[in-house]
Design a protein around this motif. Structure first.
Motif, PDB file in Angstrom:
ATOM      1  N   ASN A 138       0.822  -1.203   0.000  1.00 27.18           N
ATOM      2  CA  ASN A 138       0.000   0.000   0.000  1.00 27.18           C
ATOM      3  C   ASN A 138       0.860   1.259   0.000  1.00 27.18           C
ATOM      4  OD1 ASN A 138      -2.569   1.051  -0.092  1.00 27.18           O
ATOM      5  ND2 ASN A 138      -2.878   1.059   2.101  1.00 27.18           N
ATOM      6  N   PHE A 139       1.875   1.279   0.853  1.00 27.85           N
ATOM      7  CA  PHE A 139       2.769   2.434   0.927  1.00 27.85           C
ATOM      8  C   PHE A 139       3.577   2.588  -0.360  1.00 27.85           C
ATOM      9  CE2 PHE A 139       1.520   3.082   5.126  1.00 27.85           C
ATOM     10  CZ  PHE A 139       2.189   4.149   5.694  1.00 27.85           C
ATOM     11  N   ALA A 140       3.956   1.473  -0.972  1.00 31.42           N
ATOM     12  CA  ALA A 140       4.694   1.536  -2.241  1.00 31.42           C
ATOM     13  C   ALA A 140       3.832   2.181  -3.322  1.00 31.42           C
ATOM     14  CB  ALA A 140       5.122   0.134  -2.660  1.00 31.42           C
ATOM     15  N   ILE A 141       2.525   1.908  -3.293  1.00 34.64           N
ATOM     16  CA  ILE A 141       1.614   2.537  -4.256  1.00 34.64           C
ATOM     17  C   ILE A 141       1.560   4.045  -4.021  1.00 34.64           C
ATOM     18  CG2 ILE A 141      -0.804   2.696  -4.975  1.00 34.64           C
ATOM     19  CD1 ILE A 141      -1.063  -0.291  -4.362  1.00 34.64           C
ATOM     20  N   PHE A 142       1.461   4.455  -2.767  1.00 35.73           N
ATOM     21  CA  PHE A 142       1.476   5.890  -2.461  1.00 35.73           C
ATOM     22  C   PHE A 142       2.773   6.541  -2.927  1.00 35.73           C
ATOM     23  CE2 PHE A 142      -1.931   5.004   0.706  1.00 35.73           C
ATOM     24  CZ  PHE A 142      -2.792   6.031   0.350  1.00 35.73           C
ATOM     25  N   THR A 146       3.634   9.650  -6.216  1.00 36.46           N
ATOM     26  CA  THR A 146       4.355  10.921  -6.138  1.00 36.46           C
ATOM     27  C   THR A 146       5.019  11.261  -7.464  1.00 36.46           C
ATOM     28  OG1 THR A 146       6.405   9.871  -5.339  1.00 36.46           O
ATOM     29  CG2 THR A 146       4.794  10.579  -3.682  1.00 36.46           C
ATOM     30  N   TYR A 147       5.189  10.257  -8.328  1.00 37.37           N
ATOM     31  CA  TYR A 147       5.799  10.479  -9.642  1.00 37.37           C
ATOM     32  C   TYR A 147       4.749  10.594 -10.752  1.00 37.37           C
ATOM     33  CZ  TYR A 147      10.044   8.963  -7.253  1.00 37.37           C
ATOM     34  OH  TYR A 147      11.098   8.848  -6.377  1.00 37.37           O
ATOM     35  N   ILE A 148       3.473  10.527 -10.403  1.00 36.59           N
ATOM     36  CA  ILE A 148       2.399  10.564 -11.395  1.00 36.59           C
ATOM     37  C   ILE A 148       1.646  11.879 -11.280  1.00 36.59           C
ATOM     38  CG2 ILE A 148       0.260   9.463 -12.186  1.00 36.59           C
ATOM     39  CD1 ILE A 148       1.307   6.838 -11.049  1.00 36.59           C
ATOM     40  N   ASN A 149       1.454  12.543 -12.409  1.00 33.58           N
ATOM     41  CA  ASN A 149       0.715  13.802 -12.451  1.00 33.58           C
ATOM     42  C   ASN A 149      -0.784  13.515 -12.357  1.00 33.58           C
ATOM     43  OD1 ASN A 149      -0.540  16.267 -13.090  1.00 33.58           O
ATOM     44  ND2 ASN A 149       1.121  16.871 -14.473  1.00 33.58           N
ATOM     45  N   THR A 221       9.402  15.951  -1.813  1.00 35.48           N
ATOM     46  CA  THR A 221       9.193  15.732  -0.379  1.00 35.48           C
ATOM     47  C   THR A 221       8.323  14.504  -0.139  1.00 35.48           C
ATOM     48  OG1 THR A 221       9.388  18.089   0.113  1.00 35.48           O
ATOM     49  CG2 THR A 221       8.243  16.719   1.728  1.00 35.48           C
ATOM     50  N   GLY A 222       7.223  14.399  -0.910  1.00 34.31           N
ATOM     51  CA  GLY A 222       6.332  13.249  -0.785  1.00 34.31           C
ATOM     52  C   GLY A 222       7.021  11.951  -1.145  1.00 34.31           C
ATOM     53  N   ALA A 223       7.834  11.990  -2.206  1.00 34.36           N
ATOM     54  CA  ALA A 223       8.543  10.783  -2.635  1.00 34.36           C
ATOM     55  C   ALA A 223       9.501  10.300  -1.555  1.00 34.36           C
ATOM     56  CB  ALA A 223       9.300  11.067  -3.933  1.00 34.36           C
ATOM     57  N   ILE A 224      10.252  11.222  -0.960  1.00 28.71           N
ATOM     58  CA  ILE A 224      11.179  10.865   0.123  1.00 28.71           C
ATOM     59  C   ILE A 224      10.418  10.295   1.313  1.00 28.71           C
ATOM     60  CG2 ILE A 224      12.840  11.780   1.789  1.00 28.71           C
ATOM     61  CD1 ILE A 224      13.602  13.895  -0.325  1.00 28.71           C
ATOM     62  N   TYR A 225       9.333  10.959   1.663  1.00 30.62           N
ATOM     63  CA  TYR A 225       8.562  10.594   2.844  1.00 30.62           C
ATOM     64  C   TYR A 225       7.923   9.216   2.703  1.00 30.62           C
ATOM     65  CZ  TYR A 225       5.418  11.452   6.818  1.00 30.62           C
ATOM     66  OH  TYR A 225       4.740  11.377   8.015  1.00 30.62           O
ATOM     67  N   PHE A 226       7.211   8.973   1.599  1.00 31.99           N
ATOM     68  CA  PHE A 226       6.518   7.693   1.435  1.00 31.99           C
ATOM     69  C   PHE A 226       7.482   6.545   1.137  1.00 31.99           C
ATOM     70  CE2 PHE A 226       2.877  10.561   0.595  1.00 31.99           C
ATOM     71  CZ  PHE A 226       2.025  10.050   1.548  1.00 31.99           C
ATOM     72  N   THR A 227       8.594   6.849   0.492  1.00 28.63           N
ATOM     73  CA  THR A 227       9.610   5.818   0.290  1.00 28.63           C
ATOM     74  C   THR A 227      10.202   5.393   1.632  1.00 28.63           C
ATOM     75  OG1 THR A 227      10.172   6.673  -1.908  1.00 28.63           O
ATOM     76  CG2 THR A 227      11.789   5.256  -0.834  1.00 28.63           C
ATOM     77  N   ALA A 228      10.446   6.370   2.496  1.00 28.34           N
ATOM     78  CA  ALA A 228      10.959   6.059   3.836  1.00 28.34           C
ATOM     79  C   ALA A 228       9.950   5.219   4.610  1.00 28.34           C
ATOM     80  CB  ALA A 228      11.273   7.348   4.588  1.00 28.34           C
ATOM     81  N   GLY A 229       8.662   5.554   4.483  1.00 31.10           N
ATOM     82  CA  GLY A 229       7.631   4.781   5.156  1.00 31.10           C
ATOM     83  C   GLY A 229       7.571   3.348   4.664  1.00 31.10           C
ATOM     84  N   THR A 230       7.703   3.169   3.351  1.00 30.80           N
ATOM     85  CA  THR A 230       7.710   1.825   2.768  1.00 30.80           C
ATOM     86  C   THR A 230       8.888   1.014   3.292  1.00 30.80           C
ATOM     87  OG1 THR A 230       6.706   2.737   0.750  1.00 30.80           O
ATOM     88  CG2 THR A 230       7.670   0.530   0.602  1.00 30.80           C
ATOM     89  N   ILE A 231      10.050   1.654   3.378  1.00 30.45           N
ATOM     90  CA  ILE A 231      11.254   0.979   3.876  1.00 30.45           C
ATOM     91  C   ILE A 231      11.076   0.567   5.343  1.00 30.45           C
ATOM     92  CG2 ILE A 231      13.693   1.300   4.433  1.00 30.45           C
ATOM     93  CD1 ILE A 231      13.890   3.105   1.950  1.00 30.45           C
ATOM     94  N   LEU A 232      10.488   1.436   6.159  1.00 31.62           N
ATOM     95  CA  LEU A 232      10.289   1.133   7.574  1.00 31.62           C
ATOM     96  C   LEU A 232       9.354  -0.067   7.762  1.00 31.62           C
ATOM     97  CD1 LEU A 232       9.956   4.726   9.098  1.00 31.62           C
ATOM     98  CD2 LEU A 232      11.807   3.089   9.492  1.00 31.62           C
TER      99      LEU A 232
END
Length: 444
Positions: A138-142, A146-149, A221-232
Motif C-alpha cells: 500500500n505504501f509503495a503505491i502511495f 508521487t511520480y504521477i501527475n 518531499t512526498g517521494a522521500i517521505y513515502f519511500t521512507a515509510g515503505t522501507i520502515l
C-alpha cells in the motif's frame, strides 16, 4: 505521542491486560520450567519489539503529517503556484483530513470486532506478517503516485486515495490486535521496547520535517517521505520473519501463539462490566468526541499569522511543528504526570466534569483560530495563542487517557475484559464521530 496517537491507542486498550497478576505468575512458571532464558543475539528481538510498537501507530498518523504533499496534490492547479493555501484552498484540500478519518474509522471498527471475537482462529504471527505485507504494498503505491501527475483527475485520485486509506486502516487494526498477543508472550523488558515504539509519532513528524528541509518541491518531499515509510514497514516485516527463528521466540513459543477463546469478550459479561467501569467509558467517549471535532481536520487548516510572507516557517514547517510535534511532546508529559492518579467511585464526577468543561470550552476555540478558508471572524489570530491552547489540549488529553486506562483495575476485578470493552467502546465512538470534523470545516 500526539493526540492523534492517543486516540488511536485508546481504540485498542486490551494491550494492558498483559500486566495482570495472573499473567505474570504464568510467565514466571514457564521460565522456571524451561530453565535459563536465552540471550537476544544482537538485540534483534528488542529492536523488533520497538518497530512492532511503532507500526501500531505509524501507518495511521503517517498520512496526516504529510500535509504539505496532500495540499500540493489537491491544490488549485490553474494557479501558477507550488501549492495553494488560505482562501485559495480547494474543497478537496479543506476536507481531505476529515474525510480521511471517515474512510479509516469504519474498517477499523469492523476488523477490531473480528479480531476480538474471531482472532483465535488464526495464529497471531501469520496475521501480523500478512497485514505488514499488504501495508508495505500500500505504501509503495502511495510512493509511486508521487511520480504521477494527477492534476487532471484530482477527484478520482481523491477517491482512490480514500480507498487505499480504508485498506491501510484494516491492516493497522489487524496488526495491532495480533501484535498485542505476540508481545504478551514475552518478558516485560520486551514490552517496554514495544511501548516506547508506540511513541513513534515523533519519528514520523521528524521524518516529515527532514523531507521538507531537503527540497522546496512538494512532490520530491512526498517521494522521500513515502519511500521512507515503505522501507520502515519492509524492515519491520523482515525483522518479524527473522524473529520467528530466534531462540527467544522459540523459547516462549511466540510463533504458534493464538488468542485463548475462553478469554474473549462475551456479550453476556458486558452489562456487569458497564456498571463497574461506566465512568471510564463516559470519560473515553467525551475525550474522543471532543477531539473528533478538531483533529486532524481543523488543526491542519490553521495557518501562521505571517502566512502571506511565504517564509520557510509559514510554508513548510508551521503545520508539522505546531499541529503534531509540539503536541506529541506535551502529550507524553501528560501521561507521565498521570502516573499516580486514578478514577474512583468517590472522585468520578470530578473527572467527568473536567472532561465536559474541557470539551465545551476548548473545541470552540479552534473555530476562531486562523483556519483557512473561513467565513467566521478570527479572534485568536496569533501563533502563540494557537500553540499554547493546542498544547494544553494535547497535555490534558494524554493525562486523562492514561488515568482512564489505569483506573480499570481499580474499578473491576476483571481488568482484561474491562480494557477490551473500553477499547471496543472507543472504536465505536470514533466511528460515530467521524463526521464531526467535516461539520466543523463547513461551519468555519
Amino acid at each position: 505521542m500526539s493526540v492523534l496517537d492517543d486516540i488511536e491507542i485508546s481504540r485498542k486498550a486490551s494491550i494492558l491486560s498483559i500486566f495482570s497478576d495472573k499473567y505474570e505468575a504464568h510467565k514466571k512458571s514457564i521460565i522456571s520450567e524451561k530453565g535459563k532464558e536465552p540471550k537476544d543475539i544482537l538485540f534483534i528481538v528488542h529492536i523488533l519489539c520497538f518497530f512492532v510498537g511503532f507500526m501500531n501507530i505509524m501507518p495511521m498518523v503517517f498520512f496526516s503529517t504529510a500535509q504539505n504533499y496532500w495540499m500540493y496534490k489537491f491544490r488549485n492547479a490553474t494557479l501558477d503556484e507550488e501549492t495553494t493555501s488560505g482562501k485559495d484552498r480547494t474543497a478537496l484540500q479543506s476536507y481531505f483530513q476529515s474525510v480521511q478519518m471517515v474512510a479509516s474509522s469504519v474498517p477499523n471498527v469492523i476488523f477490531t470486532l473480528l479480531a476480538l471475537f474471531y482472532g483465535h482462529k488464526l495464529s497471531a504471527i501469520i496475521r501480523s506478517i500478512g497485514a505488514l505485507a499488504v501495508q508495505c504494498t500500500n505504501f509503495a503505491i502511495f510512493a509511486a503516485f508521487t511520480y504521477i501527475n494527477t492534476d487532471s483527475w484530482q477527484n478520482s485520485f481523491f477517491v482512490l486515495t480514500m480507498g487505499l486509506f480504508t485498506i491501510n486502516s484494516a491492516c493497522t487494526s489487524t496488526f495491532h490486535m495480533s501484535s498485542v498477543v505476540l508481545m504478551a508472550k514475552l518478558p516485560s523488558i520486551y514490552m517496554f521496547f514495544f511501548l516506547i515504539g508506540q511513541n513513534g509519532t515523533v519519528i514520523t513528524t521528524t521524518l516529515q520535517i527532514i523531507a521538507l528541509s531537503v527540497t522546496d518541491r512538494s512532490l520530491i518531499t512526498g517521494a522521500i517521505y513515502f519511500t521512507a515509510g515503505t522501507i520502515l514497514i519492509g524492515l519491520t516485516l523482515i525483522l518479524l520473519l527473522v524473529g520467528r527463528i530466534t531462540p527467544v521466540f522459540k523459547y516462549y513459543d511466540v510463533t504458534n501463539v493464538k488468542e485463548n477463546k475462553t478469554e474473549e469478550l462475551k456479550w453476556s459479561e458486558c452489562k456487569i462490566l458497564i456498571k463497574k467501569i461506566w465512568p471510564c467509558l463516559v470519560i473515553m467517549c467525551g475525550l474522543l468526541t471532543s477531539s473528533s471535532f478538531v483533529m486532524p481536520g481543523i488543526i491542519t487548516l490553521i495557518v501562521s499569522e505571517n502566512d502571506t510572507e511565504k517564509t520557510a516557517w509559514t510554508a513548510k514547517y508551521f503545520t508539522p511543528v505546531t499541529a503534531f510535534l509540539i503536541p506529541e511532546v506535551v502529550s507524553i508529559l501528560g501521561r507521565v504526570t498521570a502516573k499516580n492518579f486514578r478514577i474512583t467511585n468517590t472522585n468520578k464526577w470530578w473527572y467527568i466534569a473536567v472532561v465536559f468543561i474541557r470539551g465545551v470550552t476548548l473545541v470552540p476555540f479552534y473555530m476562531f483560530c486562523r483556519a483557512e478558508p473561513r467565513h467566521l471572524p478570527v479572534v485568536f489570530g496569533s501563533d502563540w495563542q494557537f500553540i499554547s491552547i493546542h498544547a494544553f489540549f494535547a497535555y490534558t488529553m494524554g493525562f486523562l487517557l492514561n488515568v482512564t486506562f489505569m483506573s480499570i483495575r481499580t474499578l473491576t476485578d476483571k481488568p482484561e475484559l474491562g480494557l477490551k470493552l473500553l477499547g471496543l467502546v472507543a472504536s465505536l465512538t470514533s466511528a460515530a464521530n467521524t463526521a464531526n470534523g467535516v461539520l466543523m470545516v463547513r461551519l468555519l
